[in-house]
Each structure stands twice: as structure tokens, then as C-alpha cells.
Design a protein around this motif. Structure first.
Motif, PDB file in Angstrom:
ATOM      1  N   ARG A  89       0.843  -1.199  -0.042  1.00 34.69           N
ATOM      2  CA  ARG A  89       0.093  -0.106   0.196  1.00 34.69           C
ATOM      3  C   ARG A  89       0.910   1.418  -0.016  1.00 34.69           C
ATOM      4  O   ARG A  89       0.612   2.201  -0.804  1.00 34.69           O
ATOM      5  N   VAL A 119      -9.305  -4.731  -2.750  1.00 37.50           N
ATOM      6  CA  VAL A 119      -9.601  -3.545  -2.997  1.00 37.50           C
ATOM      7  C   VAL A 119      -9.320  -3.384  -4.650  1.00 37.50           C
ATOM      8  O   VAL A 119     -10.031  -2.565  -5.136  1.00 37.50           O
ATOM      9  N   ARG A 123     -11.818  -1.875  -7.274  1.00 37.33           N
ATOM     10  CA  ARG A 123     -11.330  -0.821  -8.418  1.00 37.33           C
ATOM     11  C   ARG A 123     -11.777  -0.945  -9.649  1.00 37.33           C
ATOM     12  O   ARG A 123     -12.361  -0.176 -10.453  1.00 37.33           O
ATOM     13  N   ARG A 211     -15.910   4.547  -0.157  1.00 36.55           N
ATOM     14  CA  ARG A 211     -14.359   4.564  -0.071  1.00 36.55           C
ATOM     15  C   ARG A 211     -13.840   4.785   1.474  1.00 36.55           C
ATOM     16  O   ARG A 211     -14.758   5.511   2.134  1.00 36.55           O
ATOM     17  N   ASP A 216      -9.707   4.427  -1.100  1.00 31.11           N
ATOM     18  CA  ASP A 216      -9.858   3.180  -1.852  1.00 31.11           C
ATOM     19  C   ASP A 216     -11.436   2.821  -1.713  1.00 31.11           C
ATOM     20  O   ASP A 216     -12.016   3.160  -0.587  1.00 31.11           O
TER      21      ASP A 216
END
Length: 636
Positions: A89, A119, A123, A211, A216
């Protein structure tokens, strides 16, 4: 399969990552001396900032709960990641590509940790949904829905709004083509399993990405737009997953966090379109819960961002609710948690009951701003809601109203405001100020529940006024005795070893303040604390305390004692602790002596009094007087 991340890359991530910048995604920091920044700890609930960050050292430490470490440890803790996931990350944040050693194994397929994989799946889903909203013929109903509410394509793009295809496997096929396993897509909450195999969880719905504070996407809110939708619920939200906990997230927090931090104001609305309408109307501190009531974890998140702490001008939290019965009920539940804030709480309800989305559509953006600016104190809204249920034209109704609102007024956090509210509320009810003041005095001495602190009552469907306002008046620390009680509880919570066996000599009734008595009851109910960490000890006391005083337990556990700590032990000096124990025990003995003397007077004036009883009372009185003298001399 990719191997371990190279050691030099890990070192580079640590060196290049600013711990201050990373922490500021979650905590509002301010200067705390040369090289130090301080804010409200994100790992435990506190009222006084004890979370310190030093950029030069690349470390953080909370002096309240003991959490600490470097930037990687912070990311691991705050986002519940493994070490590898935290490095990934941080590298992504830096735009840095990680190199891996071949043949060492130990990394998940694709080189991403489990959280990062989930995650990434979100996306991809969000990008697909956003593209379909613009380009899919099936999304016309979704586009019409947004257009009818005056949301343009560019505005929808700003919030990431999308459309989930009506077909049952479009997203699942896309994710499989990107290398995701069926297990991963199910764990992400994007795909479900049925008798015929896997299927897309969201089908034919208008989609809002949810988010976290770092931006994210971790979940979705989906609105029904087709009449033939098999799922009748208007809104369908992501199920609880390892990355999405609905009680801990707020829709729009990624867009609002900077404004909330700078302005120290948050506006809580009820839906996704309300957040959009508020932001587009200039109220950029608006957020919303995601399919659940506004609760304790939401409060913790906003308090950290707003620097909701003593010593600063109060932050401002504004709730917008519909004007119907459900909206009033939601407001009263929010009022039940008001004692957890230092912030001033307000309620904004449009005169005709419109929500921010409808208000913007019908009356324009300025009407939304005016709604927030004209919000009334939550106390006022709560009192008016409570007394509206009563018939104030009758004497019985007015008396009932006084009994209902007295504990509410007593619960106002700022004592200096109580006299003014007392006069105002007396006028609303139609009674004299002294009548209401007398009722407030009587309600201000409520005793602790008889069933003790071991059982926490479940939250009622509609809390009573006393429960809403909290049954325990705020202790007046200007009273020296009450102040001593508070300091003793601080010692017991923060340095439990320093009191030792003396705790058994303190009766609960020694505490003058009912709230302090309830905390002490909970403290005594915990099994021996040996073997616990301090955080576990405080958590155990909190769990056994009545809901109304749990914030006080937290405050006492982090408050600074008004003495210099012993350099050798790290705790308060023993003579200071002993003085507090003596002061509290002395209060109890004095009360027992006064009660015994009162009984002696009554027996002395009663010609039919039993001589044996008179002797027993006299003997007990003398023993208590001797005990008081021994206590003052420092002996037992």
C-alpha cells in the motif's frame, strides 16, 4: 509465483514514506512542541489528545493506549493489513514498483496481499460500473434517475456513480479474466454463489462506490431502479467483508475529510444523493452512513478528524433528518450518544420535511446551505420532540413534561448554558422557572441502577428521556470531594497496581457523584487484572460500566493526573494515592457518622425506644468515630 519483496525495496518504502502524511489521512494533527505533532488516537476512544507523531524519528506513540511503531506498523494497524500488504500500500502511494526475489515463495498469486486483492477487485468493478452508466443502453433508467435530480454526467463522475449490468455474470467474468479466483470475488462481496454457480451480487442497479479515508473503494451502495428487480429492497449494500464494516465507514468521507478537518464541522445526512446534493451546494463536509444507524464508531472517526477535544473551541456536528416520525426517532438516537462528543450537536430539518437532495432540486443550492447554517441545537430539538407528545394544556401534562425534560437539561455538557435553557424550556412548557428548577434538582440525584454494572441493557427501540439524557449527571469537578473521586478513579484505571488492597476498603457509597459510583462499581466487578494489558483492563471496565458512563471511563483512562509522576516507578507517588483513598473513605465514614447521630437523636426523643437498640447505635457511632480518627492518623 512472485517471491518475497526485496529487502532494499522495503527499506526504501520506509525511508520515502512520510509518517505524518500517512497518519494525516486518518488523524488531524497539530503542533505539540519541537518536532512533535499530536492528535486524537485512532486506535482507542479518547477525549484528550495523547497520540504523538515524530517525523524525524519516523515513529508514532499513543500515551493513552500504548500503540506505537513506524509507518508500516501504523498502516498495518489502521487498515488491518499484513506486513506485506502494508508495504504494498505504501509503495502504491509513492508510485513505486516493488521488486521480488525469484523462487522464495510466500506471496499470494499476482504479488498482492489479500486486502490489496480485494481493493483491486473493487477498483475494477467501480471502473466498469462508471463506464456502463455512460455507455450502456440498459443504463438509461439510471441516467434518467440522476437527471431528474439535476445531477450532470460530470458531477456523477466526481462521485464515481455507476450502473451494474442486468446480466448475471458480467462482472464475475471480467474479474476472472483479470486473474481473480472465485473465492476472492466472493470474499470481496462482489459475487455470490448459487445452485447454478457464481453470479454478480449487484444487477441492474445504480451504484455508489463507498471509499475509506484513503480513497480506496471498499464497498458499494446500490439503488433499485427497475420495477422487475427480484430484490425488492430499495437499497442493497455490500455485505460485511474483511475490508468493509458498515458501522465504521461513512459515504463521502474521502471527499469530505479535508474540509471537516479544516473547518472542524461535519454534516451527517441520510443518503448517497443527499451527500452529492450537499457537496454540490457548497456543504462539502457532508457524509452519510451506509445502511446502518449513526453509531459509536462513526463518532470516533469524525472526532479524530475534527479534533473534538477539550481546550479548543467546540467543533460542530450537524445532523439532517427527515421531518417524519422515522427522522425524529433517528435524531433521538443520535441525541442518546451526544455525551460522547465535546462538539456541539445540531439538527437541521427542512420546514416541509425535504431532504437535501429534494431541497437542492426544488429551491436551489442556497437552500441547502441555509438549512445547515440554520440548524438548531440538538438539545432544543430533543426537548421539543419529547414535550410534543404531551398535552401541555393540562396540569398533568405539564408535570409530566417537567419530569421528562429535567434530566435532559441536567445532561447539557456546558453547565453555563443550563440556566438559560431552563428559562427557555419553562416557557415552552408553561410553568414557572422555579418549578422546573426544583424538578431538575430532584432528577439530578438519580442513583445508580440496582442491578449493578455487570449487565449492559440493550439499546431500547425508543429510549426514554432519562436514558437519552443519561441517568448520571455530569460530576461537578469544582467540588473538592468530587474532584478527589475523579483523581482516584484515574489512578485506579491508569495505574491499577498503585492502590492494591486498599481498594477493598472503599465502599461504593463513598462516591458522592453517581457517575463515579457507577464507574467504581464496574471497576470492582472486573476479575483480578493481573495478566491483562492496561488497554485490556480499561476495556474490561468499560464493558461492565453502564452505557451512559462508558465515555467517562475512557476520559478517565487518558486524563493527565495533576501531579508529577515518580521517575522510578512511572506512576504517581504512593503518598498521593494514599491521600486520595483516605479522602474518599473519610467521606463515607462522615456520612455514616451523620446517619448514626441522626438515629440517636430520634431514639433519644422516643420514650418507647428499645434500650438495647440505643446501646447498639451508640456503640456503632463510637466505632465509626474511632475509625475516622485512625484514618486521619494514617493507620487502619
Amino acid at each position: 509465483m512472485a517471491g518475497r519483496i526485496r529487502a532494499e525495496d522495503i527499506a526504501a518504502v520506509k525511508d520515502r514514506s512520510s509518517i505524518v502524511e500517512v497518519v494525516r489521512d486518518h488523524v488531524t494533527l497539530r503542533s505539540a512542541g519541537v518536532g512533535s505533532l499530536k492528535g486524537l488516537c485512532p486506535f482507542h476512544d479518547e477525549k484528550t489528545p495523547s497520540f504523538t507523531v515524530r517525523e524525524s524519528a519516523g515513529t508514532f506513540h499513543c500515551f493513552g493506549c500504548g500503540e506505537g511503531g513506524d509507518v508500516v506498523a501504523f498502516v498495518q494497524k489502521i487498515d488491518h493489513l499484513t506486513f506485506v500488504e502494508a508495504i504494498e500500500r505504501l509503495a502504491s502511494r509513492l508510485g513505486m514498483e516493488l521488486r521480488r526475489e525469484e523462487g522464495t515463495g510466500g506471496a499470494p498469486e499476482g504479488g498482492l496481499g489479500r486486502r490489496s486483492r480485494l481493493v483491486e477487485a473493487h477498483r475494477i468493478a467501480q471502473e466498469m460500473y462508471a463506464d456502463l452508466l455512460i455507455n450502456s443502453p440498459d443504463a438509461r433508467a439510471a441516467r434518467d434517475f440522476l437527471r431528474q435530480r439535476d445531477f450532470t454526467g460530470a458531477q456523477c463522475e466526481r462521485f464515481g456513480v455507476g450502473f451494474s449490468p442486468r446480466g448475471g455474470e458480467v462482472l464475475s467474468r471480467l474479474l476472472r479474466s483479470r486473474g481473480f479466483t472465485e473465492e476472492e470475488t466472493v470474499l470481496a462481496g462482489l459475487v455470490g454463489r448459487g445452485g447454478r454457480g457464481s453470479y454478480d451480487r449487484f444487477r441492474g442497479r445504480l451504484m455508489w462506490p463507498i471509499r475509506d479515508t484513503s480513497g480506496d473503494t471498499i464497498g458499494f451502495g446500490a439503488r433499485r431502479i427497475f420495477e422487475d428487480d427480484r430484490i425488492e429492497a430499495k437499497y442493497l449494500n455490500t455485505t460485511e467483508t474483511s475490508i468493509y464494516k458498515k458501522s465504521q465507514v461513512l459515504y463521502g468521507i474521502d471527499l469530505a475529510k479535508k474540509v471537516i478537518s479544516q473547518g472542524r464541522q461535519a454534516v451527517v445526512v441520510e443518503g448517497y444523493t443527499d451527500v452529492m446534493a450537499a457537496h454540490l451546494s457548497g456543504v462539502e463536509s457532508a457524509v452519510a452512513t451506509c445502511g446502518t444507524a449513526f453509531g459509536v464508531d462513526h463518532i470516533k472517526l469524525l472526532r479524530r478528524l475534527m479534533r473534538d477535544e477539550p481546550g479548543l473551541d467546540p467543533a460542530r456536528i450537524v445532523f439532517t433528518f427527515d421531518g417524519d416520525a422515522a427522522g425524529q426517532k433517528a435524531a433521538m438516537k443520535a441525541f442518546a450518544e451526544d455525551q460522547r462528543w465535546t462538539a456541539q450537536s445540531f439538527v437541521a430539518v427542512a420546514a416541509d420535511g425535504m431532504d437535501p437532495c429534494d431541497l437542492r432540486l426544488r429551491k436551489g443550492p442556497e437552500a441547502v446551505k441555509e438549512l445547515v447554517d440554520d440548524a438548531v441545537p440538538m438539545f432544543e430539538f430533543a426537548v421539543r420532540t419529547l414535550i410534543a407528545r404531551l398535552d401541555l394544556t393540562t396540569a398533568e401534562g405539564r408535570v409530566a413534561a417537567m419530569k421528562t425534560v429535567a434530566p435532559v437539561i441536567n445532561s447539557i455538557k456546558d453547565p453555563s448554558l443550563r440556566p438559560e435553557y431552563q428559562r427557555t424550556v419553562a416557557g415552552w412548557i408553561g410553568v414557572g422557572i422555579e418549578q422546573l428548577a426544583d424538578q431538575m434538582r430532584r432528577s439530578g440525584t438519580l442513583a445508580a441502577p440496582q442491578d449493578g454494572p455487570r449487565r449492559r441493557d440493550p439499546e431500547p427501540e425508543e429510549p426514554s428521556a432519562a436514558e437519552l439524557a443519561t441517568a448520571y449527571p455530569m460530576p461537578d469537578l469544582r467540588d473538592p470531594i468530587v474532584n478527589a473521586e475523579s483523581q482516584l478513579l484515574q489512578v485506579l484505571l491508569q495505574y491499577p497496581n498503585s492502590v492494591g488492597a486498599q481498594i477493598d476498603e472503599i465502599p461504593p457509597e463513598a462516591f458522592v457523584a453517581p457517575a463515579h459510583r457507577a464507574v467504581f462499581d464496574a471497576l470492582r466487578s472486573v476479575e483480578p487484572w493481573e495478566g491483562m494489558t492496561l488497554a485490556q483492563w480499561v476495556a474490561a471496565v468499560t464493558d461492565l460500566a453502564p452505557l451512559a458512563v462508558q465515555p467517562m471511563v475512557t476520559a478517565l483512562s487518558v486524563a493527565t493526573l495533576p501531579v508529577t509522576l515518580d521517575a522510578a516507578t512511572g506512576g504517581p507517588e504512593q503518598r498521593y494515592v494514599d491521600s486520595l483513598v483516605i479522602r474518599v473513605r473519610e467521606v463515607a465514614l462522615r456520612r455514616e457518622i451523620a446517619d448514626a447521630m441522626s438515629l440517636m437523636r430520634r431514639l433519644s426523643s422516643d420514650p418507647d425506644a428499645d434500650p438495647a437498640q440505643v446501646r447498639d447505635v451508640a456503640s456503632g457511632l463510637q466505632e465509626r468515630q474511632r475509625a475516622l480518627a485512625r484514618l486521619r492518623e494514617g493507620t487502619t
